[in-house]
Design a protein around this motif. Structure first.
Motif, PDB file in Angstrom:
ATOM      1  N   LYS A 559       0.835  -1.210   0.000  1.00 33.64           N
ATOM      2  CA  LYS A 559       0.000   0.000   0.000  1.00 33.64           C
ATOM      3  C   LYS A 559       0.867   1.256   0.000  1.00 33.64           C
ATOM      4  O   LYS A 559       0.552   2.248  -0.671  1.00 33.64           O
ATOM      5  CB  LYS A 559      -0.943  -0.011   1.201  1.00 33.64           C
ATOM      6  CG  LYS A 559      -2.094  -1.000   1.062  1.00 33.64           C
ATOM      7  CD  LYS A 559      -2.916  -1.122   2.324  1.00 33.64           C
ATOM      8  CE  LYS A 559      -3.923  -0.020   2.483  1.00 33.64           C
ATOM      9  NZ  LYS A 559      -4.844  -0.288   3.628  1.00 33.64           N
ATOM     10  N   HIS A 562       2.231   1.752  -3.453  1.00 35.40           N
ATOM     11  CA  HIS A 562       1.155   2.215  -4.324  1.00 35.40           C
ATOM     12  C   HIS A 562       1.008   3.734  -4.213  1.00 35.40           C
ATOM     13  O   HIS A 562       0.948   4.449  -5.230  1.00 35.40           O
ATOM     14  CB  HIS A 562      -0.157   1.522  -3.941  1.00 35.40           C
ATOM     15  CG  HIS A 562      -1.363   2.060  -4.633  1.00 35.40           C
ATOM     16  ND1 HIS A 562      -1.599   1.877  -5.980  1.00 35.40           N
ATOM     17  CD2 HIS A 562      -2.417   2.787  -4.156  1.00 35.40           C
ATOM     18  CE1 HIS A 562      -2.746   2.473  -6.311  1.00 35.40           C
ATOM     19  NE2 HIS A 562      -3.255   3.021  -5.220  1.00 35.40           N
ATOM     20  N   LYS A 563       0.988   4.245  -2.982  1.00 31.49           N
ATOM     21  CA  LYS A 563       0.823   5.682  -2.777  1.00 31.49           C
ATOM     22  C   LYS A 563       2.057   6.465  -3.208  1.00 31.49           C
ATOM     23  O   LYS A 563       1.946   7.507  -3.865  1.00 31.49           O
ATOM     24  CB  LYS A 563       0.510   5.970  -1.303  1.00 31.49           C
ATOM     25  CG  LYS A 563      -0.890   5.569  -0.880  1.00 31.49           C
ATOM     26  CD  LYS A 563      -1.183   6.053   0.526  1.00 31.49           C
ATOM     27  CE  LYS A 563      -2.641   5.804   0.886  1.00 31.49           C
ATOM     28  NZ  LYS A 563      -2.965   6.294   2.246  1.00 31.49           N
ATOM     29  N   THR A 574       5.302   1.170  -8.550  1.00 40.70           N
ATOM     30  CA  THR A 574       4.040   0.614  -9.043  1.00 40.70           C
ATOM     31  C   THR A 574       4.264  -0.783  -9.616  1.00 40.70           C
ATOM     32  O   THR A 574       3.430  -1.682  -9.413  1.00 40.70           O
ATOM     33  CB  THR A 574       3.447   1.543 -10.114  1.00 40.70           C
ATOM     34  OG1 THR A 574       3.299   2.858  -9.551  1.00 40.70           O
ATOM     35  CG2 THR A 574       2.090   1.050 -10.590  1.00 40.70           C
ATOM     36  N   VAL A 577       4.484  -3.210  -6.778  1.00 36.80           N
ATOM     37  CA  VAL A 577       3.144  -3.518  -6.254  1.00 36.80           C
ATOM     38  C   VAL A 577       2.469  -4.568  -7.137  1.00 36.80           C
ATOM     39  O   VAL A 577       1.876  -5.538  -6.630  1.00 36.80           O
ATOM     40  CB  VAL A 577       2.277  -2.246  -6.164  1.00 36.80           C
ATOM     41  CG1 VAL A 577       0.862  -2.597  -5.703  1.00 36.80           C
ATOM     42  CG2 VAL A 577       2.900  -1.236  -5.207  1.00 36.80           C
ATOM     43  N   ASP A 578       2.562  -4.400  -8.459  1.00 36.83           N
ATOM     44  CA  ASP A 578       1.998  -5.394  -9.385  1.00 36.83           C
ATOM     45  C   ASP A 578       2.597  -6.774  -9.120  1.00 36.83           C
ATOM     46  O   ASP A 578       1.882  -7.780  -9.072  1.00 36.83           O
ATOM     47  CB  ASP A 578       2.275  -4.986 -10.835  1.00 36.83           C
ATOM     48  CG  ASP A 578       1.421  -3.812 -11.278  1.00 36.83           C
ATOM     49  OD1 ASP A 578       0.349  -3.602 -10.699  1.00 36.83           O
ATOM     50  OD2 ASP A 578       1.846  -3.100 -12.210  1.00 36.83           O
ATOM     51  N   LEU A 601      -6.171  -2.806  -0.620  1.00 32.65           N
ATOM     52  CA  LEU A 601      -5.354  -2.410  -1.771  1.00 32.65           C
ATOM     53  C   LEU A 601      -6.031  -2.839  -3.067  1.00 32.65           C
ATOM     54  O   LEU A 601      -6.039  -2.088  -4.059  1.00 32.65           O
ATOM     55  CB  LEU A 601      -3.954  -3.020  -1.658  1.00 32.65           C
ATOM     56  CG  LEU A 601      -2.998  -2.754  -2.828  1.00 32.65           C
ATOM     57  CD1 LEU A 601      -2.797  -1.266  -3.060  1.00 32.65           C
ATOM     58  CD2 LEU A 601      -1.649  -3.443  -2.588  1.00 32.65           C
ATOM     59  N   ARG A 605      -7.223  -0.596  -6.291  1.00 31.33           N
ATOM     60  CA  ARG A 605      -6.784  -0.869  -7.669  1.00 31.33           C
ATOM     61  C   ARG A 605      -7.953  -1.210  -8.601  1.00 31.33           C
ATOM     62  O   ARG A 605      -7.811  -1.137  -9.810  1.00 31.33           O
ATOM     63  CB  ARG A 605      -5.787  -2.029  -7.652  1.00 31.33           C
ATOM     64  CG  ARG A 605      -4.609  -1.835  -6.720  1.00 31.33           C
ATOM     65  CD  ARG A 605      -3.436  -1.231  -7.368  1.00 31.33           C
ATOM     66  NE  ARG A 605      -2.836  -2.150  -8.318  1.00 31.33           N
ATOM     67  CZ  ARG A 605      -1.608  -2.014  -8.803  1.00 31.33           C
ATOM     68  NH1 ARG A 605      -0.862  -0.999  -8.426  1.00 31.33           N
ATOM     69  NH2 ARG A 605      -1.138  -2.871  -9.668  1.00 31.33           N
ATOM     70  N   THR A 609      -7.004   5.221  -8.403  1.00 30.15           N
ATOM     71  CA  THR A 609      -6.804   6.120  -7.268  1.00 30.15           C
ATOM     72  C   THR A 609      -6.755   7.563  -7.760  1.00 30.15           C
ATOM     73  O   THR A 609      -6.018   7.884  -8.689  1.00 30.15           O
ATOM     74  CB  THR A 609      -5.500   5.767  -6.530  1.00 30.15           C
ATOM     75  OG1 THR A 609      -5.581   4.418  -6.058  1.00 30.15           O
ATOM     76  CG2 THR A 609      -5.255   6.705  -5.358  1.00 30.15           C
TER      77      THR A 609
END
Length: 687
Positions: A559, A562-563, A574, A577-578, A601, A605, A609
């Motif tokens: 998370k 992601h931010k 990113t 995160v994927d 999360l 997605r 966002t």
């Protein structure tokens, strides 16, 4: 029993952990976890006992009294074993390994945790709480078996060690390449969680009941996307019942660790910082979504408890309050009918009959709990109860505040539960995030003051370069930071930036993220290890995937990235995160109750966002107004003049007015000059 002054201390006397110090005068020759004990076991060819617990653990205290203070049992332990005591809160890495081992042996995990190891640290037997007779028999059985059946024990230990070394990816045969989520998949996940709902008293499952903040945050995020009334109704039911129940301290604020029954009535009375930090976040967010005044009161009272009872002079937050005082569970918090009646006579109740409050808090002459004691709980808000009694609600509220203050002053004169005054970086991150979330929603300046004091404490005392330390006590930091330390502190720093637009906090988060990616990330499995690459080598290097009462450090890290990927325009984050979501997606879909922070999360997605930039002299006023609308799936950047942050770069004030830019996937809508227009743009995207 001899006093401490008449006893010789063991090796724990030099430790700082309150839990270890509790055992420093046991007749057991305890060692802390470390080279001295491990080398002694190898040199003397003795099996190791690793006994793991924490200072607020009731059954840990019971086993200490029954077994570890027993001279005859201690003699067996000292003669045949090397005995190591571990504070699970200081060494979650050690705890995780031997908890896995005991569960692999078919034992339901918990604390105290007692594992028997070969001298090479590999486990061959274990369990949780043992009564003294059983413990003594097990000690003798192993002491007799070790010299004659060492090869068989070593073979068994090797098999358990191999099982422990398996990663979750291997254990659950996880994998996959798909990292995106759809709204339909969110509906499936909600359906899975909903099968566990208690429709009467809220929560999931039956007794015992733990607050599970990340489950209810997922339900709120799911509700925001789908407007599924069942999700919001269950959140409200659960939060209402928890705030009404004995699990919540009706006098002083703050939540106990769990309820032993399914009604949230009888708590296991220890109060943990990690619960209260997360529950402040949850109740603040739920208030933002519902405007239920009960939730605001819970936030303010809980922060009041933390300020009063868990805050160090430097601004750090202590770990926990014990369940026991004077050797009795809950004694500090409960009331006999006699004590209650005397207290009522000593306070001005503004003309409201005393028995009204006796009824409100369910006090009975014989006691509603054990040994003639009463646990305070209620079944309605002040407003609803007063209305049912035909009493002016404002008068009742004021009288109740006077009563609570008086009861609190009486309670303060009692012998207090033990305080675990070590300061843990990760748990401070959770509490810091709670304070920032509360400040965003309520705009209360004292919440921001507490938050900034704590954030500066963490930056000053618990960091060296870009590395964090896990524990602080008596002016000293110990133990290299774990992934949870970085993940929860980063989350709080990102939130603090969004609440203040002070870019220093975003730079702090970025520096920590860079360190974590370099020193914790496993390129092969695309997840983060729990321990730093430079940390002590144990028999396994674990990864934490499943969300529990505390979210898994991997889901929290995902998370964060992601931010940060959006706020700082770092595509690499990113991509990570994927790569993290892909192998665990199968589990998120099939077991969302145990992957609830991951599920939040996934909700972020499933719909893009929002990236919101506020530029201009009224940026702070606009930010405060924006936070009054419930829109959880967003990142917010702001500046009064100009900034080089990617979300703000080349986005200036238009026509001298404070300007708001609403963007999705690096594509922005037309700039607007009021928050309400920005909210309309946010609503239009998902209409």
């Amino acid at each position: 029993m001899a006093s401490h002054s008449q006893k010789a201390p063991n090796k724990l006397i030099s430790e700082s952990s309150p839990y270890l110090l509790q055992h420093a005068y046991n007749p057991v020759n305890w060692y802390p976890w470390g080279e001295e004990a491990l080398q002694k076991a190898q040199a003397e060819d003795k099996p190791i006992i690793v006994s793991i617990g924490y200072s607020a653990c009731h059954w840990c205290h019971v086993m200490e009294r029954e077994c570890f203070e027993n001279e005859q049992i201690a003699q067996i332990m000292n003669q045949h074993f090397v005995c190591i005591k571990v504070d699970r809160e200081e060494r979650p890495d050690v705890d995780a390994i031997y908890m896995d081992a005991v569960q692999a042996m078919g034992v339901h995990g918990g604390w105290p945790l007692n594992a028997f190891l070969m001298p090479d640290m590999k486990p061959f037997y274990g369990g949780t709480y043992f009564p003294p007779k059983d413990w003594a028999q097990i000690l003798l059985n192993i002491a007799n078996a070790y010299p004659t059946h060492k090869a068989e024990l070593a073979e068994s230990a090797e098999q358990f060690a191999e099982s422990i070394a398996l990663s979750e990816i291997q254990k659950y045969r996880l994998g996959g390449k798909e990292s995106s989520f759809t709204v339909e998949e969110l509906r499936t996940m909600f359906g899975q969680v909903a099968t566990k709902f208690d429709p009467i008293k809220g929560g999931t499952g039956k007794a015992p009941k733990f607050p599970m903040p990340s489950i209810y945050l997922f339900l709120l995020h799911y509700y925001h996307i789908t407007q599924d009334a069942q999700a919001l109704a269950h959140v409200k039911l659960t939060l209402d019942q928890m705030a009404f129940g004995g699990i919540y301290d009706q006098i002083g604020g703050g939540f106990a660790r769990y309820s032993v029954d399914e009604h949230w009535f009888a708590p296991h009375f220890e109060k943990m910082l990690y619960d209260n930090g997360q529950l402040v976040s949850l109740y603040a967010e739920a208030y933002n979504a519902t405007r239920e005044i009960l939730y605001k009161e819970a936030v303010y009272q809980t922060i009041g408890f933390v300020r009063r009872e868990l805050t160090s002079p430097e601004g750090g937050f202590y770990s926990a309050l014990d369940a026991d005082s004077e050797g009795e569970e809950g004694k500090f918090y409960v009331w006999t009918a006699q004590d209650w009646q005397q207290a009522l006579q000593e306070v001005d109740l503004l003309g409201i009959p005393a028995d009204v409050f006796t009824q409100y808090y369910h006090i009975t002459t014989q006691g509603n709990w054990e040994h003639g004691n009463n646990i305070l709980y209620r079944e309605a808000t002040e407003e609803a109860f007063a209305q049912a009694q035909g009493i002016d609600s404002q008068l009742f509220k004021k009288a109740n505040q006077l009563l609570q203050a008086h009861l609190l002053s009486i309670r303060e004169e009692r012998i207090r539960p033990g305080l675990d005054d070590k300061i843990l970086c990760s748990w401070n991150g959770l509490m810091l995030k709670g304070l920032v979330d509360a400040y965003k929603v309520f705009g209360e300046p004292s919440f921001l003051d507490m938050a900034l004091q704590n954030a500066n404490f963490l930056k000053t005392y618990m960091r060296s370069g870009n590395q964090l330390y896990h524990s602080y006590k008596n002016g000293k930091t110990t133990i290299a930071g774990y992934l949870e330390d970085y993940a929860f502190v980063m989350d709080a720093y990102i939130a603090l930036y969004e609440a203040t637009f002070d870019e220093d906090w975003l730079h702090e988060a970025k520096a920590l993220a860079k360190y974590v990616v370099a020193n914790f990330y496993d390129e092969k499995e695309k997840l983060f290890f729990f321990t730093d690459i430079h940390a002590e080598k144990l028999i396994a290097r674990k990864k934490e995937i499943f969300d529990n009462v505390i979210p898994a450090s991997n889901s929290a890290m995902a998370k964060n990235l992601h931010k940060l990927g959006l706020l700082l325009d770092i595509p690499t984050y990113t991509e990570i995160v994927d790569s993290m979501l892909a192998p665990v997606k199968k589990l998120i879909l099939s077991d969302p109750q145990y992957m609830s922070n991951w599920a939040s999360l996934a909700a972020f997605r499933a719909q893009s966002t929002a990236e919101i930039a506020i530029v201009g002299p009224e940026a702070e006023i606009f930010r405060k107004e924006l936070e009054q609308y419930y829109y959880p799936n967003k990142v917010v950047a702001g500046t009064f003049v100009e900034s080089w942050l990617p979300l703000l770069e080349n986005r200036g004030v238009v026509g001298g007015k404070t300007t708001v830019y609403v963007c999705y996937n690096k594509t922005c809508k037309l700039p607007v000059y009021s928050v309400i227009d920005a909210i309309h743009q946010l609503a239009d995207v998902h209409a």
